[in-house]
Design a protein around this motif. Structure first.
Motif, PDB file in Angstrom:
ATOM      1  N   ALA A  24       0.830  -1.206   0.000  1.00 22.60           N
ATOM      2  CA  ALA A  24       0.000   0.000   0.000  1.00 22.60           C
ATOM      3  C   ALA A  24       0.865   1.257   0.000  1.00 22.60           C
ATOM      4  N   ASP A  25       1.974   1.220   0.724  1.00 23.53           N
ATOM      5  CA  ASP A  25       2.873   2.370   0.777  1.00 23.53           C
ATOM      6  C   ASP A  25       3.422   2.694  -0.610  1.00 23.53           C
ATOM      7  N   TYR A  26       3.800   1.631  -1.361  1.00 25.41           N
ATOM      8  CA  TYR A  26       4.292   1.875  -2.713  1.00 25.41           C
ATOM      9  C   TYR A  26       3.197   2.515  -3.567  1.00 25.41           C
ATOM     10  N   ILE A  27       2.001   1.933  -3.535  1.00 26.48           N
ATOM     11  CA  ILE A  27       0.917   2.405  -4.395  1.00 26.48           C
ATOM     12  C   ILE A  27       0.472   3.819  -4.016  1.00 26.48           C
ATOM     13  N   LEU A  28       0.405   4.093  -2.708  1.00 28.63           N
ATOM     14  CA  LEU A  28      -0.116   5.378  -2.250  1.00 28.63           C
ATOM     15  C   LEU A  28       0.932   6.484  -2.216  1.00 28.63           C
ATOM     16  N   ASN A  29       2.195   6.114  -1.931  1.00 24.66           N
ATOM     17  CA  ASN A  29       3.190   7.146  -1.655  1.00 24.66           C
ATOM     18  C   ASN A  29       4.409   7.151  -2.579  1.00 24.66           C
ATOM     19  N   VAL A  30       4.580   6.104  -3.381  1.00 28.05           N
ATOM     20  CA  VAL A  30       5.752   6.040  -4.272  1.00 28.05           C
ATOM     21  C   VAL A  30       5.285   6.103  -5.728  1.00 28.05           C
ATOM     22  N   GLY A  31       4.750   5.002  -6.223  1.00 30.72           N
ATOM     23  CA  GLY A  31       4.069   4.988  -7.504  1.00 30.72           C
ATOM     24  C   GLY A  31       4.921   5.032  -8.753  1.00 30.72           C
ATOM     25  N   CYS A  32       6.189   5.380  -8.664  1.00 25.38           N
ATOM     26  CA  CYS A  32       6.996   5.563  -9.869  1.00 25.38           C
ATOM     27  C   CYS A  32       7.653   4.248 -10.303  1.00 25.38           C
ATOM     28  N   ASN A  33       8.260   4.286 -11.472  1.00 24.24           N
ATOM     29  CA  ASN A  33       8.987   3.138 -12.000  1.00 24.24           C
ATOM     30  C   ASN A  33      10.455   3.236 -11.601  1.00 24.24           C
ATOM     31  N   ILE A  34      11.215   2.192 -11.898  1.00 26.93           N
ATOM     32  CA  ILE A  34      12.666   2.245 -11.674  1.00 26.93           C
ATOM     33  C   ILE A  34      13.373   2.021 -12.999  1.00 26.93           C
ATOM     34  N   GLY A  35      14.566   2.598 -13.114  1.00 25.74           N
ATOM     35  CA  GLY A  35      15.321   2.502 -14.348  1.00 25.74           C
ATOM     36  C   GLY A  35      14.783   3.399 -15.449  1.00 25.74           C
ATOM     37  N   ARG A  36      13.774   4.193 -15.134  1.00 26.72           N
ATOM     38  CA  ARG A  36      13.151   5.053 -16.141  1.00 26.72           C
ATOM     39  C   ARG A  36      13.065   6.508 -15.708  1.00 26.72           C
ATOM     40  N   ALA A  45      13.220   3.709  -4.890  1.00 31.59           N
ATOM     41  CA  ALA A  45      12.559   2.455  -5.248  1.00 31.59           C
ATOM     42  C   ALA A  45      13.564   1.456  -5.812  1.00 31.59           C
ATOM     43  N   ALA A  46      14.500   1.946  -6.622  1.00 37.15           N
ATOM     44  CA  ALA A  46      15.533   1.064  -7.173  1.00 37.15           C
ATOM     45  C   ALA A  46      16.408   0.504  -6.059  1.00 37.15           C
ATOM     46  N   SER A  47      16.672   1.318  -5.056  1.00 41.40           N
ATOM     47  CA  SER A  47      17.472   0.864  -3.918  1.00 41.40           C
ATOM     48  C   SER A  47      16.767  -0.251  -3.162  1.00 41.40           C
ATOM     49  N   LEU A  48      15.447  -0.120  -2.979  1.00 37.94           N
ATOM     50  CA  LEU A  48      14.698  -1.175  -2.292  1.00 37.94           C
ATOM     51  C   LEU A  48      14.683  -2.455  -3.121  1.00 37.94           C
ATOM     52  N   ALA A  49      14.574  -2.329  -4.437  1.00 37.88           N
ATOM     53  CA  ALA A  49      14.606  -3.518  -5.301  1.00 37.88           C
ATOM     54  C   ALA A  49      15.950  -4.224  -5.173  1.00 37.88           C
ATOM     55  N   LEU A  50      17.023  -3.458  -5.119  1.00 37.79           N
ATOM     56  CA  LEU A  50      18.353  -4.045  -4.945  1.00 37.79           C
ATOM     57  C   LEU A  50      18.476  -4.728  -3.581  1.00 37.79           C
ATOM     58  N   GLU A  51      17.956  -4.091  -2.549  1.00 36.12           N
ATOM     59  CA  GLU A  51      17.987  -4.708  -1.215  1.00 36.12           C
ATOM     60  C   GLU A  51      17.228  -6.043  -1.221  1.00 36.12           C
ATOM     61  N   THR A 251       8.197  -3.430 -17.315  1.00 35.59           N
ATOM     62  CA  THR A 251       8.073  -2.881 -15.973  1.00 35.59           C
ATOM     63  C   THR A 251       7.953  -3.993 -14.936  1.00 35.59           C
ATOM     64  N   LEU A 252       8.733  -3.910 -13.903  1.00 31.00           N
ATOM     65  CA  LEU A 252       8.686  -4.897 -12.835  1.00 31.00           C
ATOM     66  C   LEU A 252       7.447  -4.695 -11.963  1.00 31.00           C
ATOM     67  N   ASN A 253       7.063  -5.752 -11.277  1.00 33.68           N
ATOM     68  CA  ASN A 253       5.942  -5.698 -10.336  1.00 33.68           C
ATOM     69  C   ASN A 253       6.441  -5.069  -9.032  1.00 33.68           C
ATOM     70  N   LEU A 254       6.495  -3.759  -9.024  1.00 36.57           N
ATOM     71  CA  LEU A 254       7.050  -3.060  -7.857  1.00 36.57           C
ATOM     72  C   LEU A 254       6.186  -3.192  -6.604  1.00 36.57           C
ATOM     73  N   PRO A 255       4.857  -3.176  -6.672  1.00 28.80           N
ATOM     74  CA  PRO A 255       4.096  -3.463  -5.455  1.00 28.80           C
ATOM     75  C   PRO A 255       4.449  -4.838  -4.891  1.00 28.80           C
TER      76      PRO A 255
END
Length: 387
Positions: A24-36, A45-51, A251-255
């Protein structure tokens, strides 16, 4: 009526604490893509994906964080591995205990000229390890093997098979759909070249996110099955040569990644205790149902409790399995799975084809009291079916 969830082999419930909130935090407060995007939110967001990749790497002792590929699920991961590696004329070895996530891609490839051979298993789903070397003939390109049966819970000796493959230069691909997060996995020690598993089962994460972990050597042999934008080397019309971009078009499934990150964080803190507890509850349920075998029940799979997952699958020998599963839900509130569980050759091996089984699959949050309740409910059903 109470609800007792016994279908964790299909998807875990409840999820790890914090998973829903992270999504929910991603959808409500982040929302953007990574690498773009060249802005702070995209970098975060890219940092969290790497983690998250690093968490997965630690979980399975993978080669590196960049070797962790996000996919839509274990089925996609298996297709990427199997179809990305094998070519007409290749020979591949598998087992009859496989899920259709392995069997159907192999059947498609068999029609295109790939030779498929099956390792022998006994009627408890145990791999006959002493007979494996004879099947690893010259010209064998790969072995594809499940870590544990989704039908009966029997764990296969992945480490021993991996050693045989490594000695012979054969690629070893493992379906860890039933084990990743519940059973220790060490890719280096077990000789695994390619590993596939989902986020929504023992990892306690959401549906729609899966993982493929590959060695550098295997990655160099895989053809990307999906091509498209990666946000990198955009001037080239071919897929990047480097990981993970080579296998992550679109696009990756960031949620899903945010939810998986929360689940893996929880598992890193609590995983060992959760695994121990789940195994104890599963063994408790297995023993309780074994007591009922003389009353019209057959518990399938290995009797070696050290080589079992949380799956306890039964065949009602004096009644219809579908009817029994329906009554368990309607009269007792127990959620199970009934049928062939997408693994027809496993049932043929276990002697439960075509009727299938009723599968109880515990999770880390299943209680001993719930296991006892299931045992008592099954006993009542058996007694009532005699009337």
């Amino acid at each position: 009526m109470r609800r007792v969830y016994m279908d964790n082999g299909a998807t875990s419930y409840p999820k790890a604490p914090g998973v829903g909130e992270a999504m929910a935090d991603y959808i409500l407060n982040v929302g953007c893509n990574i690498g773009r995007g060249d802005y702070a939110a995209a970098y975060d967001a890219a940092s969290l994906a790497l983690e998250t990749r690093e968490q997965v790497k630690r979980l399975v002792n993978g080669p590196g964080a960049r070797n962790v590929i996000f996919t839509p699920g274990s089925t996609h991961s298996l297709n990427y591995l199997i179809k990305g590696l094998l070519r007409p004329g290749d020979r591949v070895v598998t087992s009859p205990m496989e899920h259709n996530g392995v069997l159907r891609p192999l059947t498609q490839l068999q029609a295109e000229g790939v030779e498929v051979d099956f390792l022998p298993c006994n009627d408890k789903g145990e791999l006959l390890l002493e007979e494996v070397p004879a099947h690893l003939t010259p010209g064998t390109r790969a072995v594809v093997l499940t870590h544990a049966s989704n039908v009966c819970g029997t764990i296969l000796p992945i480490g021993a098979v991996g050693k045989l493959c490594r000695e012979r230069g054969i690629r070893f691909l493992v379906d860890a759909s039933q084990t990743a997060g519940a059973v220790p996995i060490d890719m280096e020690e077990m000789g695994i070249d390619g590993l596939a598993f989902p986020g929504h089962k023992a990892l306690l994460g959401p549906q729609g996110i899966g993982l493929m972990v590959v060695t550098d050597a295997l990655a160099g042999e895989l053809t990307p099955l999906v091509a498209g934008g990666t946000g990198s080397v955009s001037h080239e019309l071919t897929m990047p040569s480097f990981l993970p971009d080579r296998f992550e078009a679109g696009t990756l499934n960031l949620p899903g990644i945010y939810g998986l990150h929360a689940a893996l964080t929880y598992l890193e803190e609590q995983g060992e205790e959760l695994r121990k507890r789940e195994h104890k509850v599963a063994c408790h349920l297995w023993a309780r149902l074994k007591e009922l075998e003389e009353e019209g029940l057959r518990v399938v799979g290995t009797d070696d409790l050290t080589a079992r997952t949380g799956v306890v699958s039964v065949d009602f020998t004096t009644g219809d399995n579908g009817e029994m599963a329906f009554r368990l839900e309607q009269e007792y509130g127990i959620s199970t799975r009934c049928g062939l569980h997408c693994a027809p050759t496993a049932h043929q091996t276990l002697g439960t084809y075509p009727q299938g089984t009723v599968r109880f699959s515990v999770g880390p949050f299943t209680t001993f009291e719930e296991a006892d309740y299931v045992g008592c409910s099954v006993e009542e059903l058996l007694l009532s079916s005699r009337d």
